[in-house]
Design a protein around this motif. Structure first.
Motif, PDB file in Angstrom:
ATOM      1  N   GLY A 115      70.041   4.195  71.572  1.00 32.80           N
ATOM      2  CA  GLY A 115      70.426   4.845  72.818  1.00 32.80           C
ATOM      3  C   GLY A 115      70.083   3.994  74.027  1.00 32.80           C
ATOM      4  O   GLY A 115      69.616   2.856  73.910  1.00 32.80           O
ATOM      5  N   LYS A 116      70.313   4.564  75.183  1.00 24.74           N
ATOM      6  CA  LYS A 116      70.156   3.843  76.449  1.00 24.74           C
ATOM      7  C   LYS A 116      68.683   3.501  76.726  1.00 24.74           C
ATOM      8  O   LYS A 116      67.821   4.374  76.684  1.00 24.74           O
ATOM      9  CB  LYS A 116      70.714   4.687  77.585  1.00 24.74           C
ATOM     10  N   PRO A 117      68.404   2.224  77.051  1.00 19.85           N
ATOM     11  CA  PRO A 117      67.031   1.817  77.349  1.00 19.85           C
ATOM     12  C   PRO A 117      66.688   1.956  78.829  1.00 19.85           C
ATOM     13  O   PRO A 117      67.559   2.148  79.673  1.00 19.85           O
ATOM     14  CB  PRO A 117      67.030   0.339  76.960  1.00 19.85           C
ATOM     15  N   GLU A 118      65.396   1.813  79.095  1.00 18.64           N
ATOM     16  CA  GLU A 118      64.909   1.649  80.467  1.00 18.64           C
ATOM     17  C   GLU A 118      64.957   0.141  80.718  1.00 18.64           C
ATOM     18  O   GLU A 118      64.317  -0.631  79.999  1.00 18.64           O
ATOM     19  CB  GLU A 118      63.483   2.163  80.561  1.00 18.64           C
ATOM     20  N   VAL A 119      65.710  -0.283  81.718  1.00 18.17           N
ATOM     21  CA  VAL A 119      65.996  -1.705  81.911  1.00 18.17           C
ATOM     22  C   VAL A 119      65.441  -2.215  83.236  1.00 18.17           C
ATOM     23  O   VAL A 119      65.617  -1.587  84.281  1.00 18.17           O
ATOM     24  CB  VAL A 119      67.521  -1.970  81.863  1.00 18.17           C
ATOM     25  N   ILE A 120      64.795  -3.383  83.173  1.00 20.08           N
ATOM     26  CA  ILE A 120      64.419  -4.145  84.362  1.00 20.08           C
ATOM     27  C   ILE A 120      64.909  -5.563  84.105  1.00 20.08           C
ATOM     28  O   ILE A 120      64.499  -6.203  83.140  1.00 20.08           O
ATOM     29  CB  ILE A 120      62.900  -4.165  84.603  1.00 20.08           C
ATOM     30  N   GLU A 121      65.794  -6.044  84.945  1.00 12.93           N
ATOM     31  CA  GLU A 121      66.336  -7.396  84.795  1.00 12.93           C
ATOM     32  C   GLU A 121      66.437  -8.011  86.180  1.00 12.93           C
ATOM     33  O   GLU A 121      67.351  -7.694  86.940  1.00 12.93           O
ATOM     34  CB  GLU A 121      67.710  -7.356  84.107  1.00 12.93           C
ATOM     35  N   LYS A 122      65.453  -8.864  86.511  1.00 16.95           N
ATOM     36  CA  LYS A 122      65.470  -9.448  87.853  1.00 16.95           C
ATOM     37  C   LYS A 122      64.686 -10.749  87.897  1.00 16.95           C
ATOM     38  O   LYS A 122      63.878 -11.059  87.030  1.00 16.95           O
ATOM     39  CB  LYS A 122      64.909  -8.472  88.872  1.00 16.95           C
ATOM     40  N   PHE A 123      64.963 -11.499  88.957  1.00 19.09           N
ATOM     41  CA  PHE A 123      64.237 -12.720  89.278  1.00 19.09           C
ATOM     42  C   PHE A 123      63.444 -12.467  90.551  1.00 19.09           C
ATOM     43  O   PHE A 123      63.822 -11.636  91.379  1.00 19.09           O
ATOM     44  CB  PHE A 123      65.219 -13.880  89.509  1.00 19.09           C
ATOM     45  N   TYR A 124      62.352 -13.185  90.690  1.00 18.52           N
ATOM     46  CA  TYR A 124      61.507 -13.054  91.872  1.00 18.52           C
ATOM     47  C   TYR A 124      61.643 -14.290  92.747  1.00 18.52           C
ATOM     48  O   TYR A 124      61.852 -15.397  92.248  1.00 18.52           O
ATOM     49  CB  TYR A 124      60.042 -12.863  91.460  1.00 18.52           C
ATOM     50  N   SER A 125      61.497 -14.095  94.026  1.00 16.41           N
ATOM     51  CA  SER A 125      61.602 -15.161  95.017  1.00 16.41           C
ATOM     52  C   SER A 125      60.680 -16.327  94.654  1.00 16.41           C
ATOM     53  O   SER A 125      59.563 -16.104  94.205  1.00 16.41           O
ATOM     54  CB  SER A 125      61.237 -14.606  96.394  1.00 16.41           C
ATOM     55  N   PRO A 126      61.142 -17.505  94.781  1.00 18.01           N
ATOM     56  CA  PRO A 126      62.343 -17.986  95.468  1.00 18.01           C
ATOM     57  C   PRO A 126      63.564 -18.133  94.553  1.00 18.01           C
ATOM     58  O   PRO A 126      64.533 -18.803  94.913  1.00 18.01           O
ATOM     59  CB  PRO A 126      61.905 -19.354  95.976  1.00 18.01           C
ATOM     60  N   TYR A 127      63.546 -17.512  93.362  1.00 18.92           N
ATOM     61  CA  TYR A 127      64.610 -17.697  92.377  1.00 18.92           C
ATOM     62  C   TYR A 127      65.592 -16.534  92.383  1.00 18.92           C
ATOM     63  O   TYR A 127      65.230 -15.398  92.670  1.00 18.92           O
ATOM     64  CB  TYR A 127      64.022 -17.846  90.971  1.00 18.92           C
ATOM     65  N   ASP A 128      66.820 -16.846  92.013  1.00 17.16           N
ATOM     66  CA  ASP A 128      67.878 -15.848  91.840  1.00 17.16           C
ATOM     67  C   ASP A 128      68.726 -16.259  90.652  1.00 17.16           C
ATOM     68  O   ASP A 128      68.916 -17.458  90.395  1.00 17.16           O
ATOM     69  CB  ASP A 128      68.802 -15.780  93.073  1.00 17.16           C
ATOM     70  N   GLU A 129      69.262 -15.268  89.961  1.00 21.52           N
ATOM     71  CA  GLU A 129      70.184 -15.598  88.883  1.00 21.52           C
ATOM     72  C   GLU A 129      71.417 -16.255  89.492  1.00 21.52           C
ATOM     73  O   GLU A 129      71.945 -15.795  90.501  1.00 21.52           O
ATOM     74  CB  GLU A 129      70.581 -14.356  88.095  1.00 21.52           C
ATOM     75  N   GLY A 130      71.837 -17.352  88.896  1.00 19.67           N
ATOM     76  CA  GLY A 130      72.997 -18.081  89.391  1.00 19.67           C
ATOM     77  C   GLY A 130      72.641 -19.265  90.265  1.00 19.67           C
ATOM     78  O   GLY A 130      73.516 -20.036  90.652  1.00 19.67           O
ATOM     79  N   ASP A 131      71.338 -19.440  90.575  1.00 19.13           N
ATOM     80  CA  ASP A 131      70.948 -20.563  91.437  1.00 19.13           C
ATOM     81  C   ASP A 131      70.786 -21.872  90.666  1.00 19.13           C
ATOM     82  O   ASP A 131      70.542 -22.919  91.261  1.00 19.13           O
ATOM     83  CB  ASP A 131      69.679 -20.241  92.231  1.00 19.13           C
ATOM     84  N   GLY A 132      70.903 -21.806  89.337  1.00 23.64           N
ATOM     85  CA  GLY A 132      70.759 -23.007  88.521  1.00 23.64           C
ATOM     86  C   GLY A 132      69.323 -23.303  88.111  1.00 23.64           C
ATOM     87  O   GLY A 132      69.066 -24.247  87.375  1.00 23.64           O
ATOM     88  N   TYR A 133      68.385 -22.506  88.595  1.00 26.78           N
ATOM     89  CA  TYR A 133      66.965 -22.732  88.298  1.00 26.78           C
ATOM     90  C   TYR A 133      66.359 -21.594  87.465  1.00 26.78           C
ATOM     91  O   TYR A 133      65.159 -21.362  87.498  1.00 26.78           O
ATOM     92  CB  TYR A 133      66.177 -22.889  89.606  1.00 26.78           C
ATOM     93  N   GLU A 134      67.209 -20.907  86.711  1.00 23.65           N
ATOM     94  CA  GLU A 134      66.736 -19.770  85.928  1.00 23.65           C
ATOM     95  C   GLU A 134      65.638 -20.163  84.929  1.00 23.65           C
ATOM     96  O   GLU A 134      64.652 -19.438  84.775  1.00 23.65           O
ATOM     97  CB  GLU A 134      67.906 -19.111  85.171  1.00 23.65           C
ATOM     98  N   MET A 135      65.793 -21.304  84.266  1.00 25.95           N
ATOM     99  CA  MET A 135      64.796 -21.719  83.276  1.00 25.95           C
ATOM    100  C   MET A 135      63.464 -22.061  83.960  1.00 25.95           C
ATOM    101  O   MET A 135      62.397 -21.785  83.407  1.00 25.95           O
ATOM    102  CB  MET A 135      65.302 -22.900  82.445  1.00 25.95           C
ATOM    103  N   SER A 136      63.526 -22.617  85.162  1.00 27.48           N
ATOM    104  CA  SER A 136      62.300 -22.863  85.929  1.00 27.48           C
ATOM    105  C   SER A 136      61.637 -21.544  86.297  1.00 27.48           C
ATOM    106  O   SER A 136      60.408 -21.416  86.232  1.00 27.48           O
ATOM    107  CB  SER A 136      62.606 -23.656  87.198  1.00 27.48           C
TER     108      SER A 136
END
Length: 191
Positions: A115-136
């Motif tokens: 069933g549906k989970p409780e989800v948290i999916e985010k990046f913290y400053s200074p990073y954002d998804e799509g900035d190319g630095y996700e692995m960092s």
């Protein structure tokens, strides 16, 4: 005749209660997360897992899970020696795209099953998804990807670890409470 029927009904109720008692624990690969560390290891060995190392209240095994060669951590309570948590660690990923694809694959599969989970999916400053630095961001603990499934007998949590791999933790409700009580007692005794 009434006594005989009452006896049959009593036996059936007792058998049903016993069957329900056996199903009070979360399962991992069909094995109830309960019992001693050594007995749980033996059950996983029968499924093809191999023991890598043991600690006081934990063991590391390797084997196939979800079609991948994974490491499996097994954790038990200190005093009661009851297994309370299994953590599956998938192999590391080298790119954000592959890591996120694996995360989403298991999130979708777990959602279909639990069933549906409780989800948290985010990046913290200074990073954002799509900035190319996700692995960092992952390695700097600036990324939190977690899907928690609250099921009848515990919690199943899918996460992205800061070591750039996916993990799934299976935590049994009853035995986790025992572990917390043991830890609280240890602190109380020390102070």
């Amino acid at each position: 005749m009434k006594r005989f029927l009452l006896l049959i009904i009593s036996v059936l109720l007792a058998l049903n209660a016993n069957a329900q008692q056996e199903n009070k624990h979360l399962t991992f690969k069909g094995i109830p997360i309960d019992g001693s560390l050594s007995s749980f290891i033996t059950k996983l060995e029968k499924q093809g897992f191999s023991l890598e190392t043991t600690y006081d209240n934990a063991a590391m095994m390797k084997g196939n899970f979800g079609g991948e060669n994974c490491e499996i951590g097994i954790y038990s309570t200190a005093n009661a020696n009851s297994v309370f948590q299994i953590i599956v660690a998938f192999p590391k990923s080298s790119t954000w795209a592959s890591l996120k694809a694996i995360y989403n694959k298991y999130k979708d599969a777990l959602t279909k099953k639990y069933g549906k989970p409780e989800v948290i999916e985010k990046f913290y400053s200074p990073y954002d998804e799509g900035d190319g630095y996700e692995m960092s961001a992952i390695k700097a603990d600036k990324c939190l990807y977690s899907s928690k499934f609250y099921v009848e007998h515990g919690i199943i949590q899918l996460v992205i670890f800061n070591s750039a791999n996916i993990g799934i933790a299976y935590t049994d409700k009853i035995n986790k409470a025992i572990d917390e009580d043991e830890n609280d007692a240890s602190v109380y005794n020390d102070i």
